[in-house]
Design a protein around this motif. Structure first.
Motif, mmCIF file in Angstrom:
data_model
loop_
_atom_site.group_PDB
_atom_site.id
_atom_site.type_symbol
_atom_site.label_atom_id
_atom_site.label_comp_id
_atom_site.label_asym_id
_atom_site.label_seq_id
_atom_site.Cartn_x
_atom_site.Cartn_y
_atom_site.Cartn_z
ATOM 1 N N GLN A 1 0.970 13.965 -2.515
ATOM 2 C CA GLN A 1 1.465 12.888 -3.375
ATOM 3 C C GLN A 1 1.844 11.671 -2.531
ATOM 4 O OE1 GLN A 1 4.854 14.466 -5.421
ATOM 5 N NE2 GLN A 1 6.166 14.461 -3.633
ATOM 6 N N VAL A 2 2.052 10.578 -3.201
ATOM 7 C CA VAL A 2 2.496 9.374 -2.519
ATOM 8 C C VAL A 2 3.945 9.576 -2.090
ATOM 9 C CG1 VAL A 2 2.952 6.910 -2.756
ATOM 10 C CG2 VAL A 2 0.905 7.896 -3.796
ATOM 11 N N TYR B 1 0.411 8.178 1.741
ATOM 12 C CA TYR B 1 0.157 9.472 1.117
ATOM 13 C C TYR B 1 0.607 10.605 2.032
ATOM 14 C CZ TYR B 1 -2.385 12.976 -1.577
ATOM 15 O OH TYR B 1 -2.715 14.061 -2.355
ATOM 16 N N ASP B 2 1.316 11.583 1.453
ATOM 17 C CA ASP B 2 1.759 12.771 2.168
ATOM 18 C C ASP B 2 0.755 13.886 1.900
ATOM 19 O OD1 ASP B 2 2.982 15.092 3.098
ATOM 20 O OD2 ASP B 2 4.959 14.559 2.316
ATOM 21 N N LYS C 1 5.749 7.212 -0.076
ATOM 22 C CA LYS C 1 6.464 5.939 -0.093
ATOM 23 C C LYS C 1 5.445 4.805 -0.078
ATOM 24 C CE LYS C 1 7.240 6.212 4.909
ATOM 25 N NZ LYS C 1 8.243 6.164 5.964
ATOM 26 N N TYR C 2 5.959 3.618 -0.125
ATOM 27 C CA TYR C 2 5.118 2.419 -0.092
ATOM 28 C C TYR C 2 5.564 1.540 1.061
ATOM 29 C CZ TYR C 2 3.832 3.817 -4.792
ATOM 30 O OH TYR C 2 3.370 4.516 -5.870
ATOM 31 N N GLN D 1 0.835 -1.192 0.000
ATOM 32 C CA GLN D 1 0.000 0.000 0.000
ATOM 33 C C GLN D 1 0.872 1.244 0.000
ATOM 34 O OE1 GLN D 1 -2.181 -0.978 3.546
ATOM 35 N NE2 GLN D 1 -0.889 0.276 4.843
ATOM 36 N N ASP D 2 0.283 2.309 -0.530
ATOM 37 C CA ASP D 2 1.013 3.571 -0.565
ATOM 38 C C ASP D 2 0.761 4.356 0.715
ATOM 39 O OD1 ASP D 2 -1.648 3.974 -1.204
ATOM 40 O OD2 ASP D 2 -1.250 5.595 -2.598
#
Length: 61
Positions: free
Chosen positions: A38-39, A32-33, A41-42, A29-30
Motif C-alpha cells: 500500500q501507499v 509505495y511500501d 506516505k507522500y 508522488q506516493d
C-alpha cells in the motif's frame, strides 16, 4: 563579499526570477511500501526552472 554570501545572493536572484516567470514546478508522488502492499506516505518535490538549469528540492516527506 564571502563565497557563502555570494551563493545566497545568487539563489535569491534565481528565486526572484522564477517567481516572476512561473518557473516553479511542483510534483507530488506516493511512496509505495512493498511489504504492506500500500501507499505508505507522500512526498512533495519542487523543481525550480530558470534560464540556465532546473534545480530539484525535496520539500515534504
Amino acid at each position: 563579499m564571502s563565497s557563502n554570501e555570494s551563493l545566497q545572493q545568487d539563489m535569491l536572484n534565481i528565486l526572484n526570477y522564477v517567481l516572476k516567470h512561473d518557473g516553479i514546478i511542483p510534483y507530488i508522488q506516493d511512496i509505495y511500501d512493498d511489504e504492506n502492499k500500500q501507499v505508505a506516505k507522500y512526498e512533495g518535490l519542487l523543481r525550480v526552472r530558470d534560464a540556465a538549469a532546473i534545480f530539484m528540492y525535496q520539500v515534504i516527506s
